[in-house]
Design an enzyme around this catalytic site. Structure first.
Site, short mmCIF file in Angstrom:
data_model
loop_
_atom_site.label_atom_id
_atom_site.label_comp_id
_atom_site.label_asym_id
_atom_site.label_seq_id
_atom_site.Cartn_x
_atom_site.Cartn_y
_atom_site.Cartn_z
N ASN A 161 0.79 -1.24 0.00
CA ASN A 161 0.00 0.00 0.00
C ASN A 161 0.83 1.30 0.00
O ASN A 161 0.47 2.25 -0.68
CB ASN A 161 -1.02 -0.01 1.15
CG ASN A 161 -0.42 -0.31 2.49
OD1 ASN A 161 0.71 -0.80 2.59
ND2 ASN A 161 -1.16 -0.03 3.54
N CYS A 178 -3.36 0.59 7.00
CA CYS A 178 -3.49 -0.20 8.23
C CYS A 178 -4.21 0.58 9.33
O CYS A 178 -4.93 0.00 10.13
CB CYS A 178 -2.12 -0.65 8.69
SG CYS A 178 -0.96 0.71 8.83
P1 NAD Z 1 0.66 -9.52 3.09
O1 NAD Z 1 0.77 -10.08 4.47
O2 NAD Z 1 -0.09 -10.30 2.09
O3 NAD Z 1 2.11 -9.31 2.47
C1 NAD Z 1 3.09 -8.51 3.10
C2 NAD Z 1 4.46 -8.95 2.61
O4 NAD Z 1 4.73 -10.27 3.08
C3 NAD Z 1 4.59 -9.01 1.09
O5 NAD Z 1 5.87 -8.59 0.71
C4 NAD Z 1 4.41 -10.50 0.81
O6 NAD Z 1 4.99 -10.89 -0.40
C5 NAD Z 1 5.13 -11.10 2.00
N1 NAD Z 1 4.75 -12.48 2.35
C6 NAD Z 1 3.59 -13.13 2.10
N2 NAD Z 1 3.63 -14.38 2.60
C7 NAD Z 1 4.84 -14.52 3.20
C8 NAD Z 1 5.48 -15.58 3.90
N3 NAD Z 1 4.88 -16.76 4.10
N4 NAD Z 1 6.72 -15.38 4.39
C9 NAD Z 1 7.34 -14.18 4.21
N5 NAD Z 1 6.79 -13.14 3.54
C10 NAD Z 1 5.55 -13.32 3.05
O7 NAD Z 1 0.10 -8.05 3.26
P2 NAD Z 1 -0.32 -7.03 2.09
O8 NAD Z 1 -1.58 -7.56 1.49
O9 NAD Z 1 0.84 -6.76 1.22
O10 NAD Z 1 -0.62 -5.71 2.93
C11 NAD Z 1 -1.83 -5.47 3.55
C12 NAD Z 1 -1.78 -5.77 5.03
O11 NAD Z 1 -0.69 -5.09 5.62
C13 NAD Z 1 -3.01 -5.31 5.78
O12 NAD Z 1 -3.40 -6.29 6.70
C14 NAD Z 1 -2.54 -4.07 6.50
O13 NAD Z 1 -3.25 -3.73 7.65
C15 NAD Z 1 -1.14 -4.43 6.80
N6 NAD Z 1 -0.35 -3.21 7.01
C16 NAD Z 1 0.06 -2.90 8.27
C17 NAD Z 1 0.77 -1.73 8.51
C18 NAD Z 1 1.24 -1.37 9.90
O14 NAD Z 1 2.12 -0.53 10.01
N7 NAD Z 1 0.69 -1.95 10.94
C19 NAD Z 1 1.05 -0.88 7.45
C20 NAD Z 1 0.59 -1.21 6.18
C21 NAD Z 1 -0.10 -2.40 5.98
#
Ligand code: NAD
Length: 487
Positions: A148, A280
């Protein structure tokens, strides 16, 4: 179409596997990226390990110089980078130019400035001893980031980790890896020593998983979904890598009847519709005191219908498409379910009409009124432009509803009553509270979640010291004699 390789050990490496990056506003492929397999992930971690002694041996000021040069270059290339980020995320260029790029440059500047603040303490202990601590960098940090806010959320990890003397391997989200790869180019151009900063791209379940599992990784700094965070933590635990998790949210934005009405309306819109709700900290549960509830919802709807939906690259656009087809389908699923569960749809709930929206994953700003806090739309993180308005009566009910969620990332409080503002702020279980404001992230102020929103605090001295250094305690005998235990 642009082609990107992996950035390993100061070089650009081609691989056999590839994936495509799409512009969600046009449903067109804009770039092709490399998939890092086991061998490339291993090379990246080894390069970072090899670079660590020299990078951590530099003075904080020298490391700060590199970060400052990165910040300067980000400002220099602001327009191009913002355009690229708008194309890969679907977020409006106006938003990215106003927030993401300046905020990212700020983070590099800020951590360059406070890098020398990494130092230990002298601890008074009994006897003739000197006891002191050192703050040492952890080693190789794996940064795993979501789609995002690709650059800004990446910088939240990269700037403090490098400032503290760690080296890094970053794995950006596959939907939006391009500006992170451009950041690798900037690192190269401003003279980052080979191996200090590496970028591997590829699917999370493959490349990300391999990176987290690699025993040469000392720390995993993850931002993403709570479900993925659980997998990351489980995998990292197998080799006792340190972990910090920034995860999902379902943040309450609490509006009391004595608020500054117009300001609260304006920020309630910002809280949910910035980045099309794909944030988030999105204020997705709007708790409104019953006495002003009807008037407040009417004002919200009146403002929300005027949001300019359109091409993210147009400066007047305020609201672009969602980031992907999967994201659009997820939002549509939640809207259908909310209607079926009896939530009252007062705005949106569908794709916008018109020839310009025939391509692209557009979805209208959507508001549900009179939602119950136990309905799915109020419990699950939709991660889209869908607001649930929940009426309440009095302070106690507001706090109970605000805390009735498995998440605890952020909360907003709108009131002119100073005592109440603080009482509620202390009672709400969330890591970030905004009173009469929303979505502000000054570099010096810590940010992170309670409960299933994760743990660890990014930003500020907290992240520099707590997330990216380890404490070593050293005790020295100053006495002339020694105590022989066995006599
Ligand atoms: P996601 O969990 O699908 O992916 C995040 C990252 O993790 C990506 O780079 C993805 O390729 C990687 N990933 C996926 N599976 C993995 C695994 N098994 N091992 C290691 N890496 C892996 O999240 P998203 O869809 O990219 O982002 C949206 C989510 O992120 C929402 O839930 C949002 O709330 C959260 N978010 C949190 C914050 C915060 O600061 N708290 C900020 C932004 C987004």
């Amino acid at each position: 179409m642009k082609e990107y390789r992996l950035y390993l050990n100061g070089e650009w490496l081609e691989t056999e596997g590839h994936f495509e990056v799409e512009n969600p506003a046009k449903e067109e492929v804009i770039a092709r990226c490399a998939v890092a397999q086991e061998d490339e992930v291993r090379q990246a971690v080894e390069a970072a390990r090899e670079a660590f002694p020299s990078w951590s041996g530099k003075s904080a000021e020298e490391r700060g110089e590199l970060l400052t040069a990165v910040a300067d270059q980000l400002i220099e290339e602001m327009d191009e980078l913002a355009g690229l980020e708008a194309q890969e995320t679907g977020r409006s260029i106006k938003e990215i130019l106003a927030h993401d790029l300046p905020a990212t440059a700020d983070l590099f500047q800020y951590f360059a400035g406070i890098a020398p603040a990494v130092f230990g303490e002298t601890i008074p202990v009994p006897g003739e001893y000197l006891n002191y601590t050192r703050r040492e960098p952890l080693g190789v940090v794996a940064g795993i980031t979501p789609w995002n806010f690709p650059l800004w959320l990446g910088a939240l990890k990269i700037a403090p980790a490098l400032a503290a003397g760690n080296t890094m391997v970053v794995k950006p989200a596959s939907l939006t890896p391009l500006t992170m790869l451009e950041l690798a180019r900037i690192m190269e151009e401003v003279g980052a020593p080979p191996g200090v900063f590496n970028v591997v791209t590829g699917p999370g379940a493959q490349t990300g998983q391999l990176l987290v599992a690699h025993p040469g990784v000392d720390k995993v700094s993850f931002t993403g979904e709570t479900r993925t965070g659980t997998q990351v933590m489980t995998e990292a635990a197998k080799h006792i890598a340190r972990v910090s998790l920034e995860l999902g949210g379902k943040s309450p934005n609490i509006v009391f009847a004595d608020c500054d009405f117009d300001k609260a309306v304006s920020f309630a819109l910002l809280a949910i519709f910035f980045a099309q709700g794909q944030m988030c900290t999105a204020g997705s549960r709007l708790l409104v005191e019953k006495s002003i509830h009807e008037r407040f919802v009417a004002a919200l709807v009146e403002r929300a219908v005027k949001l300019v939906i359109g091409d993210p690259l147009e400066m007047e656009t305020e609201f672009g498409p969602l980031a992907s087809k999967a994201q659009l389908e997820k939002v549509e699923h939640y809207v259908t379910r909310a209607v079926a569960e009896g939530a009252q749809l007062v705005l949106g709930g569908q794709r916008p009409k018109g020839a310009q929206f025939e391509r692209g994953y557009y979805f209208e700003p959507t508001i549900f009124d009179n939602v119950r806090n136990d309905q799915t739309i109020a419990c699950d993180e939709v991660f889209g432009p869908v607001l649930s308005v929940i009426p309440f009566e009095g302070e106690e009910e507001a706090v109970r509803l605000a805390n009735d969620t498995e998440y605890g990332l952020a909360a907003g409080i709108w009131t002119r009553d100073l005592g109440r503002a603080h009482r509620v702020a202390h009672s709400v279980k969330a890591g970030k509270i905004w009173i009469n404001c929303y979505n502000l992230f000054p570099p010096a102020a810590p940010f992170g979640g309670f409960k299933k929103s994760g743990f660890g605090r990014e930003l500020g001295l907290h992240s520099l010291l707590d997330l990216y250094t380890e404490v070593k305690d050293i005790q020295i005998d100053l006495s002339r004699d020694y105590f022989d235990w066995f006599i």
